[in-house]
Design a protein around this motif. Structure first.
Motif, PDB file in Angstrom:
ATOM      1  N   VAL A 159       0.835  -1.197   0.000  1.00 16.94           N
ATOM      2  CA  VAL A 159       0.000   0.000   0.000  1.00 16.94           C
ATOM      3  C   VAL A 159       0.874   1.253   0.000  1.00 16.94           C
ATOM      4  CG1 VAL A 159      -1.652   1.328   1.374  1.00 16.94           C
ATOM      5  CG2 VAL A 159      -1.969  -1.122   1.085  1.00 16.94           C
ATOM      6  N   THR A 160       1.989   1.214   0.737  1.00 14.82           N
ATOM      7  CA  THR A 160       2.920   2.341   0.743  1.00 14.82           C
ATOM      8  C   THR A 160       3.444   2.618  -0.659  1.00 14.82           C
ATOM      9  OG1 THR A 160       3.590   1.762   3.002  1.00 14.82           O
ATOM     10  CG2 THR A 160       5.030   3.241   1.783  1.00 14.82           C
ATOM     11  N   LEU A 161       3.746   1.562  -1.406  1.00 12.21           N
ATOM     12  CA  LEU A 161       4.201   1.728  -2.785  1.00 12.21           C
ATOM     13  C   LEU A 161       3.062   2.161  -3.704  1.00 12.21           C
ATOM     14  CD1 LEU A 161       6.489  -1.431  -3.024  1.00 12.21           C
ATOM     15  CD2 LEU A 161       7.255   0.948  -3.055  1.00 12.21           C
ATOM     16  N   MET A 162       1.870   1.651  -3.463  1.00 15.15           N
ATOM     17  CA  MET A 162       0.717   2.011  -4.296  1.00 15.15           C
ATOM     18  C   MET A 162       0.422   3.499  -4.234  1.00 15.15           C
ATOM     19  SD  MET A 162      -1.866  -1.188  -3.531  1.00 15.15           S
ATOM     20  CE  MET A 162      -3.285  -0.330  -4.215  1.00 15.15           C
ATOM     21  N   ARG A 163       0.677   4.122  -3.122  1.00 20.80           N
ATOM     22  CA  ARG A 163       0.444   5.554  -3.000  1.00 20.80           C
ATOM     23  C   ARG A 163       1.364   6.357  -3.917  1.00 20.80           C
ATOM     24  NH1 ARG A 163      -2.523   7.267   1.400  1.00 20.80           N
ATOM     25  NH2 ARG A 163      -1.363   9.238   1.516  1.00 20.80           N
ATOM     26  N   GLY A 164       2.465   5.750  -4.343  1.00 22.13           N
ATOM     27  CA  GLY A 164       3.355   6.392  -5.293  1.00 22.13           C
ATOM     28  C   GLY A 164       3.136   5.950  -6.714  1.00 22.13           C
ATOM     29  N   GLY A 165       2.144   5.097  -6.952  1.00 22.98           N
ATOM     30  CA  GLY A 165       1.801   4.698  -8.302  1.00 22.98           C
ATOM     31  C   GLY A 165       2.452   3.420  -8.779  1.00 22.98           C
ATOM     32  N   VAL A 166       3.096   2.653  -7.895  1.00 18.51           N
ATOM     33  CA  VAL A 166       3.715   1.387  -8.294  1.00 18.51           C
ATOM     34  C   VAL A 166       3.192   0.278  -7.387  1.00 18.51           C
ATOM     35  CG1 VAL A 166       5.812   2.417  -9.244  1.00 18.51           C
ATOM     36  CG2 VAL A 166       5.731   1.826  -6.811  1.00 18.51           C
ATOM     37  N   VAL A 167       3.247  -0.948  -7.892  1.00 14.76           N
ATOM     38  CA  VAL A 167       2.795  -2.120  -7.133  1.00 14.76           C
ATOM     39  C   VAL A 167       3.879  -3.183  -7.188  1.00 14.76           C
ATOM     40  CG1 VAL A 167       1.054  -3.931  -6.932  1.00 14.76           C
ATOM     41  CG2 VAL A 167       0.379  -1.638  -7.660  1.00 14.76           C
TER      42      VAL A 167
ATOM     43  N   LEU B 121      17.791   0.843  -8.274  1.00 15.45           N
ATOM     44  CA  LEU B 121      17.454   0.315  -9.598  1.00 15.45           C
ATOM     45  C   LEU B 121      15.951   0.330  -9.833  1.00 15.45           C
ATOM     46  CD1 LEU B 121      18.102  -1.213 -12.252  1.00 15.45           C
ATOM     47  CD2 LEU B 121      17.989  -3.335 -10.910  1.00 15.45           C
ATOM     48  N   LEU B 122      15.190  -0.201  -8.888  1.00 13.13           N
ATOM     49  CA  LEU B 122      13.748  -0.315  -9.064  1.00 13.13           C
ATOM     50  C   LEU B 122      13.069   1.050  -9.061  1.00 13.13           C
ATOM     51  CD1 LEU B 122      13.059  -3.404  -6.795  1.00 13.13           C
ATOM     52  CD2 LEU B 122      13.017  -3.335  -9.281  1.00 13.13           C
ATOM     53  N   ALA B 123      13.679   2.040  -8.396  1.00 13.85           N
ATOM     54  CA  ALA B 123      13.074   3.372  -8.341  1.00 13.85           C
ATOM     55  C   ALA B 123      13.021   4.045  -9.701  1.00 13.85           C
ATOM     56  CB  ALA B 123      13.844   4.253  -7.366  1.00 13.85           C
ATOM     57  N   ARG B 124      13.738   3.499 -10.672  1.00 13.67           N
ATOM     58  CA  ARG B 124      13.745   4.069 -12.020  1.00 13.67           C
ATOM     59  C   ARG B 124      12.570   3.581 -12.861  1.00 13.67           C
ATOM     60  NH1 ARG B 124      19.432   2.491 -14.402  1.00 13.67           N
ATOM     61  NH2 ARG B 124      18.521   3.623 -16.179  1.00 13.67           N
ATOM     62  N   TYR B 125      11.866   2.549 -12.419  1.00 17.01           N
ATOM     63  CA  TYR B 125      10.843   1.922 -13.252  1.00 17.01           C
ATOM     64  C   TYR B 125       9.457   2.168 -12.669  1.00 17.01           C
ATOM     65  CZ  TYR B 125      14.784  -0.491 -15.376  1.00 17.01           C
ATOM     66  OH  TYR B 125      15.954  -0.764 -16.022  1.00 17.01           O
TER      67      TYR B 125
ATOM     68  N   PHE C 186       6.748  -2.703 -15.488  1.00 16.51           N
ATOM     69  CA  PHE C 186       8.178  -2.983 -15.373  1.00 16.51           C
ATOM     70  C   PHE C 186       8.585  -3.136 -13.901  1.00 16.51           C
ATOM     71  CE2 PHE C 186       7.508  -0.455 -19.214  1.00 16.51           C
ATOM     72  CZ  PHE C 186       7.962  -1.344 -20.163  1.00 16.51           C
ATOM     73  N   PHE C 187       8.084  -2.255 -13.051  1.00 16.86           N
ATOM     74  CA  PHE C 187       8.361  -2.356 -11.616  1.00 16.86           C
ATOM     75  C   PHE C 187       7.789  -3.657 -11.068  1.00 16.86           C
ATOM     76  CE2 PHE C 187       7.628  -1.698  -7.141  1.00 16.86           C
ATOM     77  CZ  PHE C 187       8.721  -0.962  -6.713  1.00 16.86           C
ATOM     78  N   ALA C 188       6.548  -3.964 -11.427  1.00 18.13           N
ATOM     79  CA  ALA C 188       5.905  -5.177 -10.927  1.00 18.13           C
ATOM     80  C   ALA C 188       6.647  -6.426 -11.378  1.00 18.13           C
ATOM     81  CB  ALA C 188       4.457  -5.219 -11.389  1.00 18.13           C
ATOM     82  N   THR C 189       7.072  -6.452 -12.646  1.00 20.64           N
ATOM     83  CA  THR C 189       7.748  -7.633 -13.180  1.00 20.64           C
ATOM     84  C   THR C 189       9.122  -7.827 -12.550  1.00 20.64           C
ATOM     85  OG1 THR C 189       6.596  -7.315 -15.280  1.00 20.64           O
ATOM     86  CG2 THR C 189       8.487  -8.778 -15.289  1.00 20.64           C
ATOM     87  N   LEU C 190       9.852  -6.739 -12.356  1.00 23.49           N
ATOM     88  CA  LEU C 190      11.180  -6.848 -11.753  1.00 23.49           C
ATOM     89  C   LEU C 190      11.102  -7.335 -10.307  1.00 23.49           C
ATOM     90  CD1 LEU C 190      12.968  -3.667 -13.154  1.00 23.49           C
ATOM     91  CD2 LEU C 190      13.566  -6.051 -13.609  1.00 23.49           C
TER      92      LEU C 190
ATOM     93  N   ARG D 141      13.763   9.134  -5.414  1.00 25.15           N
ATOM     94  CA  ARG D 141      14.125   8.960  -4.009  1.00 25.15           C
ATOM     95  C   ARG D 141      12.923   8.559  -3.173  1.00 25.15           C
ATOM     96  NH1 ARG D 141      18.221  14.072  -2.702  1.00 25.15           N
ATOM     97  NH2 ARG D 141      19.886  13.430  -4.140  1.00 25.15           N
ATOM     98  N   LEU D 142      11.773   9.133  -3.486  1.00 24.16           N
ATOM     99  CA  LEU D 142      10.562   8.781  -2.748  1.00 24.16           C
ATOM    100  C   LEU D 142      10.198   7.313  -2.959  1.00 24.16           C
ATOM    101  CD1 LEU D 142       8.371  11.942  -3.444  1.00 24.16           C
ATOM    102  CD2 LEU D 142       9.500  11.339  -1.300  1.00 24.16           C
ATOM    103  N   ILE D 143      10.252   6.865  -4.217  1.00 29.98           N
ATOM    104  CA  ILE D 143       9.924   5.471  -4.511  1.00 29.98           C
ATOM    105  C   ILE D 143      10.944   4.542  -3.863  1.00 29.98           C
ATOM    106  CG2 ILE D 143       9.645   3.758  -6.333  1.00 29.98           C
ATOM    107  CD1 ILE D 143       7.368   5.750  -6.161  1.00 29.98           C
ATOM    108  N   GLY D 144      12.235   4.917  -3.909  1.00 32.48           N
ATOM    109  CA  GLY D 144      13.265   4.097  -3.273  1.00 32.48           C
ATOM    110  C   GLY D 144      13.074   3.996  -1.770  1.00 32.48           C
TER     111      GLY D 144
END
Length: 327
Positions: free
Chosen positions: A63-71, A119-123, A127-131, A222-225
């Motif tokens: 959920v913390t990641l979802m708030r930034g638009g990634v899962v 690395l993951l913060a770039r996607y 792409f984020f979900a698959t990695l 940085r926020l996503i990381g």
């Protein structure tokens, strides 16, 4: 333009209505109510709530990641890291205190996530979900093939202690229940405070328009990381607590279906409310337990129908029932 303006309005409204003391009182009151409830409900329900709370901590990271638009579809890796870390420390390092093992499990999961966060913060998106899914499956393969970690069978964990007292029998299970509820209360309160903080609200704004947030001077990477590391910490603590309750750890903790269950809880709860994550996790455990008991061959179908109904009537999750911004 409109989405960015709406995000800024949402940020100001949330800051204006943020009541830390009220949230703290609610958290303490909920913990006290659950502690009293644990004295009177059957042992199977206490165990169910304990496991549900541990799983909810893992999903809270999603959920913390979802708030930034990634899962993340690889949260099972951190769930397994916390569980294996606590089990190894118990069996080989002589650590028996459940409090220390849970904290160590979270720290180990965060250390494991540290090299991958930049690395993951770039996607974004698929792409984020698959990695994250790929990392989780690599961890599953390592756990399956490494004899020192028990191979495909995993290994058992004995009864831990808490402040020098061994957690045996019904009394020990109740104390472990209290410890899990305490972790859930503390982490839930801190997560709620983080979501309402300026950094947390900027992360929510990045979900709507990442480019404009960058123009405002914030680094979305940085926020996503940072959110990814926070998700790893939550997942490790939850994994350690679940392993201490189950008394066993195995490679399936890192398998993609386990990560899918955590995503299931996050989708069921929505990204706007912290308490909704714990409610969704408990509902999932209840539905799974009763459906597997009464529909042993089709319980997955029951879970699927349950999720479809929630998505149909509550597309923003259970939290939208009481969250002002969602309404």
């Amino acid at each position: 333009m409109n989405t960015t303006i709406n995000s800024i309005v949402l940020m100001r409204g949330a800051q204006r209505h943020s009541r830390p003391l009220h949230a703290l009182a609610t958290t303490v009151g909920t913990f006290a109510a659950l502690a009293m409830l644990g004295l009177y409900v059957p042992a199977w329900l206490t165990y169910l709530i304990t496991v549900a709370a541990g799983n909810a901590l893992v999903s809270l990271g999603i959920v913390t990641l979802m708030r930034g638009g990634v899962v993340s579809f690889g949260q099972g890796m951190f769930f397994a890291a916390g569980g294996y870390g606590a089990a190894l420390l118990f069996n080989h390092a002589g650590w028996t205190d459940a409090l220390a093992l849970a904290i160590a499990g979270g720290a180990l999961a965060m250390v494991l996530a540290l090299p991958f966060a930049p690395l993951l913060a770039r996607y974004r998106g698929i792409f984020f979900a698959t990695l994250t899914l790929a990392l989780s499956m690599v961890a599953y393969g390592v756990l399956m093939k490494w004899p020192a970690l028990g191979g495909s069978d995993g290994f058992t964990v004995g009864r831990s202690t808490l402040l020098g007292q061994r957690l045996d029998g019904p009394e020990g299970s109740y104390k472990l229940f209290l410890l899990t509820m305490a972790f859930a209360a503390v982490i839930g309160f801190l997560a709620r405070a983080y979501f309402a903080s300026p950094v947390g609200l900027v992360t929510l704004a990045a979900r709507d328009n990442e480019l404009r947030v960058e123009y405002l001077g914030a680094s979305v990477r940085r926020l996503i990381g940072a959110n990814f590391l926070m998700a790893a910490l939550f997942g490790g603590v939850g994994g350690a607590l679940v392993v201490l309750s189950l008394g066993h750890v195995e490679p399936a903790f890192s398998y993609w279906t386990t990560s899918g269950e955590f995503v299931f809880i996050a989708v069921l709860a929505g990204y706007r409310s912290v308490p909704a994550v714990f409610i969704a996790s408990f509902l999932l455990e209840i539905v799974r337990s009763f459906s597997s008991a009464y529909f042993p061959n089709t319980w997955q179908l029951v879970l699927g129908l349950f999720l479809l109904l929630v998505i149909r009537f509550l597309p923003q999750g259970i939290g939208s029932l009481w969250t002002r911004e969602a309404r």
